[in-house]
Design a protein around this motif. Structure first.
Motif, PDB file in Angstrom:
ATOM      1  N   ALA A 103       0.859  -1.180   0.000  1.00  0.00           N
ATOM      2  CA  ALA A 103       0.000   0.000   0.000  1.00  0.00           C
ATOM      3  C   ALA A 103       0.897   1.232   0.000  1.00  0.00           C
ATOM      4  O   ALA A 103       2.023   1.187   0.518  1.00  0.00           O
ATOM      5  CB  ALA A 103      -0.912   0.003   1.233  1.00  0.00           C
ATOM      6  N   PRO A 104       0.463   2.335  -0.562  1.00  0.00           N
ATOM      7  CA  PRO A 104       1.328   3.516  -0.624  1.00  0.00           C
ATOM      8  C   PRO A 104       1.885   3.947   0.723  1.00  0.00           C
ATOM      9  O   PRO A 104       3.067   4.307   0.840  1.00  0.00           O
ATOM     10  CB  PRO A 104       0.413   4.590  -1.227  1.00  0.00           C
ATOM     11  N   TRP A 105       1.066   3.901   1.781  1.00  0.00           N
ATOM     12  CA  TRP A 105       1.539   4.385   3.076  1.00  0.00           C
ATOM     13  C   TRP A 105       2.597   3.475   3.678  1.00  0.00           C
ATOM     14  O   TRP A 105       3.353   3.901   4.557  1.00  0.00           O
ATOM     15  CB  TRP A 105       0.364   4.566   4.036  1.00  0.00           C
ATOM     16  N   HIS A 106       2.685   2.215   3.230  1.00  0.00           N
ATOM     17  CA  HIS A 106       3.766   1.342   3.697  1.00  0.00           C
ATOM     18  C   HIS A 106       5.127   1.941   3.387  1.00  0.00           C
ATOM     19  O   HIS A 106       6.092   1.742   4.134  1.00  0.00           O
ATOM     20  CB  HIS A 106       3.674  -0.036   3.032  1.00  0.00           C
ATOM     21  N   PHE A 107       5.222   2.662   2.278  1.00  0.00           N
ATOM     22  CA  PHE A 107       6.480   3.243   1.821  1.00  0.00           C
ATOM     23  C   PHE A 107       6.584   4.736   2.143  1.00  0.00           C
ATOM     24  O   PHE A 107       7.459   5.422   1.621  1.00  0.00           O
ATOM     25  CB  PHE A 107       6.632   3.037   0.315  1.00  0.00           C
ATOM     26  N   GLY A 108       5.705   5.217   2.998  1.00  0.00           N
ATOM     27  CA  GLY A 108       5.758   6.613   3.385  1.00  0.00           C
ATOM     28  C   GLY A 108       5.101   7.552   2.397  1.00  0.00           C
ATOM     29  O   GLY A 108       5.277   8.767   2.504  1.00  0.00           O
ATOM     30  N   ARG A 180      14.335   4.948   1.824  1.00  0.00           N
ATOM     31  CA  ARG A 180      13.577   5.353   3.002  1.00  0.00           C
ATOM     32  C   ARG A 180      12.229   4.656   3.066  1.00  0.00           C
ATOM     33  O   ARG A 180      11.678   4.464   4.148  1.00  0.00           O
ATOM     34  CB  ARG A 180      13.390   6.869   3.020  1.00  0.00           C
ATOM     35  N   GLY A 181      11.666   4.282   1.913  1.00  0.00           N
ATOM     36  CA  GLY A 181      10.379   3.614   1.931  1.00  0.00           C
ATOM     37  C   GLY A 181      10.462   2.153   2.314  1.00  0.00           C
ATOM     38  O   GLY A 181       9.738   1.689   3.189  1.00  0.00           O
ATOM     39  N   TYR A 182      11.395   1.409   1.655  1.00  0.00           N
ATOM     40  CA  TYR A 182      11.465  -0.033   1.916  1.00  0.00           C
ATOM     41  C   TYR A 182      12.648  -0.432   2.795  1.00  0.00           C
ATOM     42  O   TYR A 182      12.465  -1.074   3.830  1.00  0.00           O
ATOM     43  CB  TYR A 182      11.537  -0.826   0.603  1.00  0.00           C
ATOM     44  N   VAL A 183      13.861  -0.066   2.403  1.00  0.00           N
ATOM     45  CA  VAL A 183      15.050  -0.516   3.140  1.00  0.00           C
ATOM     46  C   VAL A 183      15.000  -0.053   4.589  1.00  0.00           C
ATOM     47  O   VAL A 183      15.227  -0.835   5.520  1.00  0.00           O
ATOM     48  CB  VAL A 183      16.333  -0.012   2.448  1.00  0.00           C
ATOM     49  N   PHE A 184      14.706   1.226   4.802  1.00  0.00           N
ATOM     50  CA  PHE A 184      14.634   1.730   6.172  1.00  0.00           C
ATOM     51  C   PHE A 184      13.539   1.019   6.967  1.00  0.00           C
ATOM     52  O   PHE A 184      13.726   0.687   8.141  1.00  0.00           O
ATOM     53  CB  PHE A 184      14.383   3.242   6.159  1.00  0.00           C
ATOM     54  N   GLY A 185      12.391   0.767   6.340  1.00  0.00           N
ATOM     55  CA  GLY A 185      11.326   0.071   7.044  1.00  0.00           C
ATOM     56  C   GLY A 185      11.731  -1.325   7.482  1.00  0.00           C
ATOM     57  O   GLY A 185      11.453  -1.744   8.608  1.00  0.00           O
ATOM     58  N   ALA A 186      12.415  -2.067   6.600  1.00  0.00           N
ATOM     59  CA  ALA A 186      12.835  -3.424   6.942  1.00  0.00           C
ATOM     60  C   ALA A 186      13.900  -3.418   8.030  1.00  0.00           C
ATOM     61  O   ALA A 186      13.853  -4.214   8.978  1.00  0.00           O
ATOM     62  CB  ALA A 186      13.359  -4.128   5.690  1.00  0.00           C
ATOM     63  N   LEU A 187      14.886  -2.527   7.915  1.00  0.00           N
ATOM     64  CA  LEU A 187      15.956  -2.476   8.912  1.00  0.00           C
ATOM     65  C   LEU A 187      15.460  -1.916  10.242  1.00  0.00           C
ATOM     66  O   LEU A 187      15.966  -2.297  11.306  1.00  0.00           O
ATOM     67  CB  LEU A 187      17.121  -1.640   8.374  1.00  0.00           C
ATOM     68  N   ARG A 188      14.490  -1.039  10.202  1.00  0.00           N
ATOM     69  CA  ARG A 188      13.899  -0.530  11.447  1.00  0.00           C
ATOM     70  C   ARG A 188      13.157  -1.639  12.175  1.00  0.00           C
ATOM     71  O   ARG A 188      13.201  -1.734  13.407  1.00  0.00           O
ATOM     72  CB  ARG A 188      12.951   0.633  11.127  1.00  0.00           C
ATOM     73  N   ASN A 189      12.465  -2.493  11.437  1.00  0.00           N
ATOM     74  CA  ASN A 189      11.811  -3.633  12.071  1.00  0.00           C
ATOM     75  C   ASN A 189      12.809  -4.545  12.749  1.00  0.00           C
ATOM     76  O   ASN A 189      12.500  -5.204  13.748  1.00  0.00           O
ATOM     77  CB  ASN A 189      11.029  -4.433  11.026  1.00  0.00           C
ATOM     78  N   TRP A 190      14.013  -4.593  12.219  1.00  0.00           N
ATOM     79  CA  TRP A 190      15.043  -5.523  12.705  1.00  0.00           C
ATOM     80  C   TRP A 190      15.743  -5.007  13.955  1.00  0.00           C
ATOM     81  O   TRP A 190      15.826  -5.705  14.964  1.00  0.00           O
ATOM     82  CB  TRP A 190      16.046  -5.752  11.578  1.00  0.00           C
ATOM     83  N   LYS A 191      16.229  -3.751  13.905  1.00  0.00           N
ATOM     84  CA  LYS A 191      17.060  -3.241  15.006  1.00  0.00           C
ATOM     85  C   LYS A 191      16.621  -1.884  15.533  1.00  0.00           C
ATOM     86  O   LYS A 191      17.370  -1.250  16.277  1.00  0.00           O
ATOM     87  CB  LYS A 191      18.525  -3.147  14.548  1.00  0.00           C
ATOM     88  N   GLY A 192      15.453  -1.425  15.170  1.00  0.00           N
ATOM     89  CA  GLY A 192      14.990  -0.156  15.686  1.00  0.00           C
ATOM     90  C   GLY A 192      15.295   1.013  14.762  1.00  0.00           C
ATOM     91  O   GLY A 192      15.991   0.883  13.751  1.00  0.00           O
ATOM     92  N   MET A 193      14.753   2.188  15.151  1.00  0.00           N
ATOM     93  CA  MET A 193      14.804   3.350  14.278  1.00  0.00           C
ATOM     94  C   MET A 193      16.220   3.837  14.015  1.00  0.00           C
ATOM     95  O   MET A 193      16.614   4.066  12.872  1.00  0.00           O
ATOM     96  CB  MET A 193      13.967   4.487  14.878  1.00  0.00           C
ATOM     97  N   LEU A 221      23.767   9.821   6.930  1.00  0.00           N
ATOM     98  CA  LEU A 221      23.873   8.546   7.622  1.00  0.00           C
ATOM     99  C   LEU A 221      22.655   8.244   8.481  1.00  0.00           C
ATOM    100  O   LEU A 221      22.243   7.109   8.593  1.00  0.00           O
ATOM    101  CB  LEU A 221      25.142   8.540   8.487  1.00  0.00           C
ATOM    102  N   ALA A 222      22.068   9.254   9.093  1.00  0.00           N
ATOM    103  CA  ALA A 222      20.905   8.995   9.939  1.00  0.00           C
ATOM    104  C   ALA A 222      19.800  10.014   9.761  1.00  0.00           C
ATOM    105  O   ALA A 222      18.657   9.728  10.098  1.00  0.00           O
ATOM    106  CB  ALA A 222      21.325   8.967  11.410  1.00  0.00           C
ATOM    107  N   VAL A 223      20.105  11.191   9.229  1.00  0.00           N
ATOM    108  CA  VAL A 223      19.137  12.282   9.225  1.00  0.00           C
ATOM    109  C   VAL A 223      17.893  11.941   8.426  1.00  0.00           C
ATOM    110  O   VAL A 223      16.760  12.150   8.891  1.00  0.00           O
ATOM    111  CB  VAL A 223      19.785  13.570   8.682  1.00  0.00           C
ATOM    112  N   PHE A 224      18.063  11.388   7.224  1.00  0.00           N
ATOM    113  CA  PHE A 224      16.904  11.149   6.376  1.00  0.00           C
ATOM    114  C   PHE A 224      15.958  10.117   6.982  1.00  0.00           C
ATOM    115  O   PHE A 224      14.740  10.248   6.874  1.00  0.00           O
ATOM    116  CB  PHE A 224      17.348  10.698   4.985  1.00  0.00           C
ATOM    117  N   GLY A 225      16.513   9.073   7.591  1.00  0.00           N
ATOM    118  CA  GLY A 225      15.660   8.086   8.236  1.00  0.00           C
ATOM    119  C   GLY A 225      14.909   8.686   9.424  1.00  0.00           C
ATOM    120  O   GLY A 225      13.731   8.387   9.652  1.00  0.00           O
TER     121      GLY A 225
END
Length: 255
Positions: A103-108, A180-193, A221-225
């Motif tokens: 869904a669109p909101w899944h990717f921000g 930021r839509g997919y990679v960040f979401g997957a890695l955030r699920n793994w180890k946090g924001m 390195l971290a700002v965009f996420g």
């Protein structure tokens, strides 16, 4: 005539469930898809494979039409860049579909509050400008970007506008959707924001080291996420990602 007092309510032995509408034992649907970090590797592999296949097809056609294989014309390079962007967007959608229907909101891809949106854009612009200027003075380097030249930005006004549209609209949309839509979401699920933001920014910066001014990707390195998480949208980091393309902006303004 007297009446007996109503019976006291039973004592609560446990707090009520977070979602009373769900029966006990039923897990609520997660608000964020449970993408796994392994999916990031699959998405990169699929995106790279799609890019290579598309590049091979376009290059063969271009050479068959008379183009120099060692010096492809800017129009072909623009086509290759579009194919690459489409391949990685398609890869993210394909891998995400294995967990939940995308869904669109899944990717921000959603609206956001105007105040934080504008605020983070201003802060990011100032940070990029100040950090880039100070670092360049200290290290003694200039911000050189070869990508606009490869896309034909020096071949006239039309070519400059086409390169500008690609670099400041098409590429940022594809990159923010994937990173930021997919990679960040997957890695955030793994180890946090924070870990997800740093890892995503590191990968993003490493990929761009050969085609853009290295210094301007260090703050990513971290700002965009963090902005993506704070605004709950990829809109703000999408606009901020245009800032590193300073040489192209200067050419467009003073063409």
């Amino acid at each position: 005539m007297s009446s007996a007092p109503p019976p006291a309510p039973p004592a609560l032995t446990a707090p009520p469930p977070e979602r009373p509408e769900l029966p006990d034992g039923v897990e609520p649907t997660p608000l964020i898809p449970r993408w796994k970090p392994s999916g990031v590797l699959y998405a990169f592999a699929l995106g790279l494979a799609g890019t290579l296949i598309g590049a091979l097809i376009i290059s063969v056609i271009a050479v068959a039409l008379g183009a120099d294989a060692d010096n492809l014309p800017p129009g072909v390079n623009i086509g290759l860049t579009i194919v690459q962007d489409a391949a990685f967007i398609g890869a993210a959608l394909f891998v995400a579909r294995s967990v939940a229907r995308p869904a669109p909101w899944h990717f921000g891809l959603r609206g956001t509050r105007v105040g934080p949106f504008i605020g983070w854009i201003v802060v990011s612009f100032l940070a990029f400008s100040i950090f880039g200027a100070v670092y360049s003075e200290v290290v003694g380097i200039g911000s050189q970007e070869e990508l606009p030249d490869e896309l034909g930005a020096d071949n006239g006004t039309i070519a400059l506008i086409a390169a500008a549209f690609l670099v400041t609209v098409v590429a940022p949309v594809a990159e923010e959707f994937f990173f930021r839509g997919y990679v960040f979401g997957a890695l955030r699920n793994w180890k946090g924001m924070w870990v997800g933001a740093v890892l995503t920014g590191t990968i993003f910066g490493a990929i761009h080291l050969g085609s853009a001014p290295d210094v301007l990707y260090l703050p990513l390195l971290a700002v965009f996420g963090f902005i993506r998480k704070t605004c709950k949208s990829t809109a703000a980091p999408l606009v901020c990602s245009i800032f590193p393309t300073r040489p192209l902006r200067k050419r467009l303004l003073f063409a």
